[in-house]
Design an enzyme around this catalytic site. Structure first.
Site, PDB file in Angstrom:
ATOM      1  N   LYS A 177       0.789  -1.239   0.000  1.00 40.64           N
ATOM      2  CA  LYS A 177       0.000   0.000   0.000  1.00 40.64           C
ATOM      3  C   LYS A 177       0.822   1.291   0.000  1.00 40.64           C
ATOM      4  O   LYS A 177       0.314   2.367   0.306  1.00 40.64           O
ATOM      5  CB  LYS A 177      -1.018   0.037   1.155  1.00 40.64           C
ATOM      6  CG  LYS A 177      -1.885  -1.187   1.282  1.00 40.64           C
ATOM      7  CD  LYS A 177      -2.344  -1.808  -0.010  1.00 40.64           C
ATOM      8  CE  LYS A 177      -3.417  -1.037  -0.733  1.00 40.64           C
ATOM      9  NZ  LYS A 177      -3.821  -1.760  -1.977  1.00 40.64           N
ATOM     10  N   HIS A 187       6.788  -6.927  -2.883  1.00 40.27           N
ATOM     11  CA  HIS A 187       6.645  -6.337  -1.550  1.00 40.27           C
ATOM     12  C   HIS A 187       7.647  -6.962  -0.583  1.00 40.27           C
ATOM     13  O   HIS A 187       7.616  -6.669   0.610  1.00 40.27           O
ATOM     14  CB  HIS A 187       5.240  -6.586  -0.993  1.00 40.27           C
ATOM     15  CG  HIS A 187       4.153  -5.843  -1.698  1.00 40.27           C
ATOM     16  ND1 HIS A 187       4.237  -4.508  -2.004  1.00 40.27           N
ATOM     17  CD2 HIS A 187       2.944  -6.254  -2.148  1.00 40.27           C
ATOM     18  CE1 HIS A 187       3.114  -4.136  -2.618  1.00 40.27           C
ATOM     19  NE2 HIS A 187       2.327  -5.171  -2.723  1.00 40.27           N
ATOM     20  N   ARG A 190       5.876   5.353   2.095  1.00 39.51           N
ATOM     21  CA  ARG A 190       4.683   6.192   2.308  1.00 39.51           C
ATOM     22  C   ARG A 190       4.501   6.368   3.805  1.00 39.51           C
ATOM     23  O   ARG A 190       4.897   5.468   4.586  1.00 39.51           O
ATOM     24  CB  ARG A 190       3.463   5.486   1.703  1.00 39.51           C
ATOM     25  CG  ARG A 190       2.204   6.310   1.663  1.00 39.51           C
ATOM     26  CD  ARG A 190       1.047   5.522   1.057  1.00 39.51           C
ATOM     27  NE  ARG A 190      -0.105   6.376   0.817  1.00 39.51           N
ATOM     28  CZ  ARG A 190      -1.293   5.940   0.379  1.00 39.51           C
ATOM     29  NH1 ARG A 190      -1.478   4.652   0.120  1.00 39.51           N
ATOM     30  NH2 ARG A 190      -2.288   6.783   0.201  1.00 39.51           N
ATOM     31  N   MET A 199      -5.208   6.395 -14.323  1.00 39.79           N
ATOM     32  CA  MET A 199      -4.867   4.979 -14.075  1.00 39.79           C
ATOM     33  C   MET A 199      -6.088   4.168 -13.679  1.00 39.79           C
ATOM     34  O   MET A 199      -6.257   3.027 -14.085  1.00 39.79           O
ATOM     35  CB  MET A 199      -3.787   4.865 -12.988  1.00 39.79           C
ATOM     36  CG  MET A 199      -2.377   4.853 -13.558  1.00 39.79           C
ATOM     37  SD  MET A 199      -1.133   4.563 -12.300  1.00 39.79           S
ATOM     38  CE  MET A 199      -1.405   2.843 -11.867  1.00 39.79           C
ATOM     39  N   LYS A 250      -8.581   6.268  -2.951  1.00 35.96           N
ATOM     40  CA  LYS A 250      -8.549   7.739  -2.981  1.00 35.96           C
ATOM     41  C   LYS A 250      -7.267   8.277  -3.602  1.00 35.96           C
ATOM     42  O   LYS A 250      -7.257   9.331  -4.209  1.00 35.96           O
ATOM     43  CB  LYS A 250      -8.692   8.282  -1.560  1.00 35.96           C
ATOM     44  CG  LYS A 250     -10.068   8.086  -0.966  1.00 35.96           C
ATOM     45  CD  LYS A 250     -10.270   8.961   0.244  1.00 35.96           C
ATOM     46  CE  LYS A 250     -11.701   8.878   0.741  1.00 35.96           C
ATOM     47  NZ  LYS A 250     -11.873   9.566   2.032  1.00 35.96           N
TER      48      LYS A 250
HETATM   49  S1  PPS Z   1      -0.655  -3.034  -3.234  1.00 35.98           S
HETATM   50  O1  PPS Z   1      -1.943  -3.772  -3.233  1.00 35.98           O
HETATM   51  O2  PPS Z   1       0.048  -3.218  -1.944  1.00 35.98           O
HETATM   52  O3  PPS Z   1       0.185  -3.355  -4.372  1.00 35.98           O
HETATM   53  O4  PPS Z   1      -1.091  -1.495  -3.310  1.00 35.98           O
HETATM   54  P1  PPS Z   1      -0.171  -0.295  -3.788  1.00 35.98           P
HETATM   55  O5  PPS Z   1      -0.241  -0.181  -5.260  1.00 35.98           O
HETATM   56  O6  PPS Z   1       1.191  -0.385  -3.184  1.00 35.98           O
HETATM   57  O7  PPS Z   1      -0.892   0.949  -3.118  1.00 35.98           O
HETATM   58  C1  PPS Z   1      -2.220   1.257  -3.392  1.00 35.98           C
HETATM   59  C2  PPS Z   1      -2.441   2.699  -3.009  1.00 35.98           C
HETATM   60  O8  PPS Z   1      -1.876   3.552  -4.007  1.00 35.98           O
HETATM   61  C3  PPS Z   1      -2.916   4.354  -4.559  1.00 35.98           C
HETATM   62  N1  PPS Z   1      -2.664   4.644  -5.973  1.00 35.98           N
HETATM   63  C4  PPS Z   1      -2.400   5.870  -6.425  1.00 35.98           C
HETATM   64  N2  PPS Z   1      -2.284   7.049  -5.786  1.00 35.98           N
HETATM   65  C5  PPS Z   1      -2.021   8.132  -6.538  1.00 35.98           C
HETATM   66  N3  PPS Z   1      -1.859   8.094  -7.885  1.00 35.98           N
HETATM   67  C6  PPS Z   1      -1.958   6.936  -8.567  1.00 35.98           C
HETATM   68  N4  PPS Z   1      -1.790   6.904  -9.883  1.00 35.98           N
HETATM   69  C7  PPS Z   1      -2.229   5.745  -7.826  1.00 35.98           C
HETATM   70  N5  PPS Z   1      -2.402   4.455  -8.151  1.00 35.98           N
HETATM   71  C8  PPS Z   1      -2.663   3.788  -7.009  1.00 35.98           C
HETATM   72  C9  PPS Z   1      -4.171   3.523  -4.331  1.00 35.98           C
HETATM   73  O9  PPS Z   1      -5.329   4.287  -4.488  1.00 35.98           O
HETATM   74  C10 PPS Z   1      -3.908   3.050  -2.910  1.00 35.98           C
HETATM   75  O10 PPS Z   1      -3.991   4.097  -1.952  1.00 35.98           O
HETATM   76  P2  PPS Z   1      -5.343   4.532  -1.190  1.00 35.98           P
HETATM   77  O11 PPS Z   1      -4.894   5.498  -0.133  1.00 35.98           O
HETATM   78  O12 PPS Z   1      -5.930   3.301  -0.605  1.00 35.98           O
HETATM   79  O13 PPS Z   1      -6.227   5.176  -2.197  1.00 35.98           O
END
Ligand code: PPS
Length: 366
Positions: free
Chosen positions: A85, A175, A196, A298, A329
């Site tokens: 995440k 991960h 993060r 995305m 979000k």
């Molecule tokens: S995972 O399942 O562990 O691989 O998830 P991961 O990709 O590491 O993290 C998911 C969070 O990243 C947000 N996300 C983004 N944020 C901003 N811009 C873009 N383009 C983007 N793509 C993915 C995603 O919404 C998750 O965060 P939260 O806070 O839950 O929205």
């Protein structure tokens, strides 16, 4: 537990066994298991603990750990490494696009993200890997497996074999922490590490574990925060994951960046990545990629390419309908909506104890 672990521990029953990484793999204590069974319905084979580090994985990890440790890396590889995440998917898409789709005209870009950029240890998350269920888990992935791994048995690691077989240049998601990956990783390939702030990680990870049947968390948010600060979530301690990367941050083949910086000024971060990856992109190309990899773009594109929670059986449709999907979000600072002052204090204490001493300076969003 003994029988289940015995199966995954290659028949050695409850005797802990040592991985090639030097970690010893052990079953959870009776008390820990009872707690996990109460709050998590997505770990039918149980979890295992690795010492040192107290890393926490599904029992299936035992089947793949040594092969991941001995994964054959190539000098053109880029590993995108994060704790869950922290923005892996975002970083994967940025890195893959910078390397493979600088003008946004590569037809391959429409393919499911794990076909273009496989998730190294994903096999450990599958509940019932079988020749029947694996290919139907997702059609684009099944097709890609047949293309890249003809005559290979998916039971021997569907994603692992795909990660090995896809053509160069490979962009691979993981991960896992450095200590469980090939020890020559940084000598041979490049690693992009995204961190993060832990408060937003908790909120995002909690959501993820509720919508995804591979975790199926049914406990409370308060307990989830406790799991996090106790290092009792799958993948284990975030602070140690980060520490292992932080200690290597001056290595020329490691680029460490933060979700919050990418969010506040993507172009600035893309310029740094451009230098690190030696992609030689122009300002105009980077501006286009920043827009192309924005949350809104995305979210729509991933769905169209098959990353669609409405179809993928791993996702819980009722929870998603109520609380949102994988692309939830994509903000910094959303934790302010969820953490009570008591929970906030708990995480602040964790930060002070484990990450302040490292010199990590988290940003907590607007
Ligand atoms: S995972 O399942 O562990 O691989 O998830 P991961 O990709 O590491 O993290 C998911 C969070 O990243 C947000 N996300 C983004 N944020 C901003 N811009 C873009 N383009 C983007 N793509 C993915 C995603 O919404 C998750 O965060 P939260 O806070 O839950 O929205």
């Amino acid at each position: 537990m003994g029988i289940v672990l015995g199966h995954f521990f290659r028949g050695v029953g409850e005797e802990p066994f040592e991985l090639e990484s030097g970690h010893v793999l052990e079953p959870l204590s009776k008390e820990e298991k009872a707690k996990q069974d109460r709050d998590w319905k997505g770990y039918p084979h149980g979890l295992v603990r690795l010492t040192p580090g107290r890393w926490l994985f599904p029992a299936n990890f035992a089947r793949f750990a040594d092969r991941i440790y001995n994964f054959q890396i190539k000098s053109s590889d880029v590993f995108v490494m994060t704790y869950p995440k922290c923005g892996t998917t975002w970083t994967q898409e940025i890195v893959w696009t910078m390397r493979n789709n600088p003008n946004l005209d590569n037809p391959e870009a429409h393919k499911f993200i794990f076909v273009r950029s496989p998730f190294l240890e994903m096999d450990m998350l599958f509940h019932k890997p079988s020749l029947k269920t694996l290919p139907s888990w997702n059609d684009p992935l099944a097709r890609a497996f047949i293309q890249f791994c003809p005559f290979k048995n998916p039971l021997n690691g569907f994603m692992l074999q795909m990660s090995q077989a896809i053509p160069e240049p490979r962009t691979i998601k993981t991960h896992l922490p450095f200590s469980l990956l090939p020890p020559t990783l940084l000598d041979v390939s490049k690693v992009v590490y995204m961190a993060r702030n832990p408060k937003d990680v908790i909120v995002s990870y909690h959501h993820h574990c509720r919508i995804n049947t591979m975790h199926d968390y049914v406990g409370s948010f308060e307990d989830f925060v406790q799991y996090f600060v106790d290092d009792d979530l799958m993948y284990g301690p975030y602070w140690l994951h980060l520490k292992e990367a932080w200690e290597r941050k001056d290595h020329p083949n490691l680029h460490l960046m933060f979700f919050e910086d990418m969010k506040s000024d993507p172009l600035r971060e893309l310029r740094k990545l451009n230098a690190f990856l030696e992609t030689n992109l122009t300002e105009a190309q980077m501006e286009n990629i920043a827009k192309y990899t924005s949350f809104d773009e995305m979210k729509v594109r991933m769905k169209a390419s098959g990353f669609n929670e409405d179809i993928l059986p791993a996702f819980k449709k009722d929870v998603i309908a109520a609380d949102g999907g994988f692309f939830r979000k994509g903000e910094s600072g959303d934790w302010k909506e969820r953490l009570t002052p008591e929970l906030d204090e708990k995480v602040d204490h964790w930060i002070k104890e484990y990450t302040t001493g490292l010199g990590v300076d988290f940003k907590f969003g607007a």
